[in-house]
Design a protein around this motif. Structure first.
Motif, PDB file in Angstrom:
ATOM      1  N   LYS A  31       4.219 -11.279   9.672  1.00 37.45           N
ATOM      2  CA  LYS A  31       5.546 -11.170   9.054  1.00 37.45           C
ATOM      3  C   LYS A  31       6.416 -10.236   9.902  1.00 37.45           C
ATOM      4  N   ASP A  32       7.683 -10.295   9.676  1.00 36.70           N
ATOM      5  CA  ASP A  32       8.610  -9.417  10.394  1.00 36.70           C
ATOM      6  C   ASP A  32       8.781  -8.109   9.613  1.00 36.70           C
ATOM      7  N   ILE A  33       7.674  -7.415   9.409  1.00 37.78           N
ATOM      8  CA  ILE A  33       7.649  -6.146   8.674  1.00 37.78           C
ATOM      9  C   ILE A  33       7.060  -5.091   9.612  1.00 37.78           C
ATOM     10  N   TYR A  34       7.601  -3.876   9.540  1.00 38.46           N
ATOM     11  CA  TYR A  34       7.110  -2.793  10.387  1.00 38.46           C
ATOM     12  C   TYR A  34       6.505  -1.688   9.536  1.00 38.46           C
ATOM     13  N   VAL A  35       5.339  -1.195   9.979  1.00 39.01           N
ATOM     14  CA  VAL A  35       4.651  -0.096   9.316  1.00 39.01           C
ATOM     15  C   VAL A  35       4.497   1.011  10.352  1.00 39.01           C
ATOM     16  N   LEU A  36       5.130   2.148  10.106  1.00 38.05           N
ATOM     17  CA  LEU A  36       5.110   3.287  11.034  1.00 38.05           C
ATOM     18  C   LEU A  36       5.585   2.884  12.433  1.00 38.05           C
ATOM     19  N   GLY A  37       6.542   1.974  12.487  1.00 39.47           N
ATOM     20  CA  GLY A  37       7.093   1.538  13.765  1.00 39.47           C
ATOM     21  C   GLY A  37       6.306   0.426  14.436  1.00 39.47           C
ATOM     22  N   TRP A  38       5.201   0.016  13.859  1.00 39.27           N
ATOM     23  CA  TRP A  38       4.374  -1.061  14.414  1.00 39.27           C
ATOM     24  C   TRP A  38       4.618  -2.338  13.615  1.00 39.27           C
ATOM     25  N   PRO A  39       4.626  -3.495  14.279  1.00 42.49           N
ATOM     26  CA  PRO A  39       4.658  -4.744  13.519  1.00 42.49           C
ATOM     27  C   PRO A  39       3.403  -4.853  12.650  1.00 42.49           C
ATOM     28  N   LEU A  40       3.480  -5.560  11.557  1.00 45.47           N
ATOM     29  CA  LEU A  40       2.391  -5.623  10.584  1.00 45.47           C
ATOM     30  C   LEU A  40       1.107  -6.217  11.159  1.00 45.47           C
ATOM     31  N   LEU A  41       1.197  -7.237  12.008  1.00 44.74           N
ATOM     32  CA  LEU A  41       0.005  -7.890  12.535  1.00 44.74           C
ATOM     33  C   LEU A  41      -0.860  -6.947  13.374  1.00 44.74           C
ATOM     34  N   PRO A  42      -0.335  -6.279  14.411  1.00 41.27           N
ATOM     35  CA  PRO A  42      -1.195  -5.361  15.164  1.00 41.27           C
ATOM     36  C   PRO A  42      -1.671  -4.180  14.315  1.00 41.27           C
ATOM     37  N   PHE A  43      -0.823  -3.698  13.414  1.00 41.93           N
ATOM     38  CA  PHE A  43      -1.216  -2.598  12.540  1.00 41.93           C
ATOM     39  C   PHE A  43      -2.412  -3.004  11.674  1.00 41.93           C
ATOM     40  N   GLY A  44      -2.356  -4.194  11.100  1.00 40.18           N
ATOM     41  CA  GLY A  44      -3.454  -4.693  10.273  1.00 40.18           C
ATOM     42  C   GLY A  44      -4.724  -4.921  11.073  1.00 40.18           C
ATOM     43  N   LEU A  45      -4.572  -5.478  12.282  1.00 43.48           N
ATOM     44  CA  LEU A  45      -5.744  -5.700  13.125  1.00 43.48           C
ATOM     45  C   LEU A  45      -6.440  -4.386  13.472  1.00 43.48           C
ATOM     46  N   PHE A  46      -5.676  -3.387  13.905  1.00 40.50           N
ATOM     47  CA  PHE A  46      -6.275  -2.105  14.247  1.00 40.50           C
ATOM     48  C   PHE A  46      -6.862  -1.413  13.025  1.00 40.50           C
ATOM     49  N   LEU A  47      -6.230  -1.558  11.880  1.00 39.91           N
ATOM     50  CA  LEU A  47      -6.745  -0.954  10.658  1.00 39.91           C
ATOM     51  C   LEU A  47      -8.083  -1.579  10.255  1.00 39.91           C
ATOM     52  N   VAL A  48      -8.160  -2.898  10.238  1.00 36.67           N
ATOM     53  CA  VAL A  48      -9.415  -3.586   9.890  1.00 36.67           C
ATOM     54  C   VAL A  48     -10.494  -3.268  10.913  1.00 36.67           C
ATOM     55  N   TRP A  49     -10.141  -3.286  12.179  1.00 39.75           N
ATOM     56  CA  TRP A  49     -11.086  -2.986  13.256  1.00 39.75           C
ATOM     57  C   TRP A  49     -11.634  -1.569  13.100  1.00 39.75           C
ATOM     58  N   GLY A  50     -10.773  -0.602  12.832  1.00 31.50           N
ATOM     59  CA  GLY A  50     -11.213   0.778  12.644  1.00 31.50           C
ATOM     60  C   GLY A  50     -12.114   0.944  11.428  1.00 31.50           C
ATOM     61  N   ILE A  51     -11.759   0.278  10.345  1.00 32.89           N
ATOM     62  CA  ILE A  51     -12.587   0.360   9.135  1.00 32.89           C
ATOM     63  C   ILE A  51     -13.964  -0.242   9.390  1.00 32.89           C
ATOM     64  N   LEU A  52     -14.023  -1.354  10.122  1.00 36.70           N
ATOM     65  CA  LEU A  52     -15.312  -1.956  10.445  1.00 36.70           C
ATOM     66  C   LEU A  52     -16.160  -1.035  11.321  1.00 36.70           C
ATOM     67  N   ILE A  53     -15.548  -0.372  12.277  1.00 40.37           N
ATOM     68  CA  ILE A  53     -16.288   0.552  13.137  1.00 40.37           C
ATOM     69  C   ILE A  53     -16.844   1.712  12.326  1.00 40.37           C
ATOM     70  N   VAL A  54     -16.029   2.268  11.447  1.00 39.92           N
ATOM     71  CA  VAL A  54     -16.492   3.384  10.606  1.00 39.92           C
ATOM     72  C   VAL A  54     -17.620   2.925   9.683  1.00 39.92           C
ATOM     73  N   ALA A  55     -17.484   1.749   9.093  1.00 42.85           N
ATOM     74  CA  ALA A  55     -18.519   1.241   8.185  1.00 42.85           C
ATOM     75  C   ALA A  55     -19.823   0.965   8.931  1.00 42.85           C
ATOM     76  N   LEU A  56     -19.736   0.385  10.126  1.00 42.64           N
ATOM     77  CA  LEU A  56     -20.940   0.123  10.910  1.00 42.64           C
ATOM     78  C   LEU A  56     -21.613   1.427  11.339  1.00 42.64           C
TER      79      LEU A  56
END
Length: 66
Positions: A31-56
Protein backbone atom coordinates in the motif's frame (compact mmCIF):
# COMPACT_ATOMS: atom_id res chain seq x y z
CA UNK A 1 8.17 -39.22 13.91
CA UNK A 2 9.68 -36.08 15.28
CA UNK A 3 9.98 -36.68 18.99
CA UNK A 4 12.16 -33.74 19.96
CA UNK A 5 10.09 -30.66 20.83
CA UNK A 6 12.85 -28.34 19.56
CA UNK A 7 12.67 -29.93 16.12
CA UNK A 8 8.91 -29.54 16.05
CA UNK A 9 9.15 -25.88 17.04
CA UNK A 10 11.78 -25.19 14.39
CA UNK A 11 9.62 -26.78 11.71
CA UNK A 12 6.58 -24.79 12.90
CA UNK A 13 8.56 -21.52 12.81
CA UNK A 14 9.88 -22.33 9.34
CA UNK A 15 6.38 -22.98 8.05
CA UNK A 16 5.12 -19.78 9.71
CA UNK A 17 7.92 -17.82 8.05
CA UNK A 18 7.13 -19.39 4.71
CA UNK A 19 3.46 -18.47 5.09
CA UNK A 20 4.13 -14.91 6.30
CA UNK A 21 6.65 -14.15 3.54
CA UNK A 22 4.57 -15.69 0.76
CA UNK A 23 2.91 -13.79 -2.09
CA UNK A 24 -0.73 -13.53 -0.90
CA UNK A 25 0.19 -11.85 2.39
CA UNK A 26 2.79 -9.60 0.78
CA UNK A 27 0.09 -8.13 -1.46
CA UNK A 28 -1.80 -7.00 1.64
CA UNK A 29 1.18 -4.83 2.65
CA UNK A 30 1.74 -3.29 -0.78
CA UNK A 31 0.00 0.00 0.00
CA UNK A 32 1.05 3.61 -0.32
CA UNK A 33 1.39 3.98 3.47
CA UNK A 34 4.52 5.04 5.34
CA UNK A 35 5.58 3.87 8.80
CA UNK A 36 8.44 5.84 10.38
CA UNK A 37 9.36 7.12 6.92
CA UNK A 38 9.49 3.62 5.39
CA UNK A 39 6.96 2.26 2.90
CA UNK A 40 4.75 -0.40 4.51
CA UNK A 41 6.03 -3.35 2.44
CA UNK A 42 9.75 -3.16 3.38
CA UNK A 43 8.83 -2.23 6.96
CA UNK A 44 6.61 -5.31 7.25
CA UNK A 45 9.20 -7.58 5.65
CA UNK A 46 11.95 -6.45 8.02
CA UNK A 47 9.60 -6.69 11.00
CA UNK A 48 8.52 -10.27 10.20
CA UNK A 49 12.10 -11.25 9.39
CA UNK A 50 13.36 -9.84 12.70
CA UNK A 51 10.62 -11.54 14.69
CA UNK A 52 11.44 -14.87 13.04
CA UNK A 53 15.14 -14.48 13.86
CA UNK A 54 14.38 -13.68 17.50
CA UNK A 55 11.94 -16.61 17.76
CA UNK A 56 14.42 -19.04 16.19
CA UNK A 57 17.20 -17.86 18.50
CA UNK A 58 14.89 -18.24 21.50
CA UNK A 59 13.96 -21.81 20.50
CA UNK A 60 17.59 -22.79 19.93
CA UNK A 61 18.87 -21.29 23.18
CA UNK A 62 16.01 -22.77 25.16
CA UNK A 63 16.81 -26.21 23.77
CA UNK A 64 20.40 -26.06 25.08
CA UNK A 65 19.38 -25.61 28.70
CA UNK A 66 17.45 -28.87 28.90
Amino acid sequence: MLKDITTQRLIALSLAGLALLNFPLLVLWDKDIYVLGWPLLPFGLFLVWGILIVALAWVMERGKTK
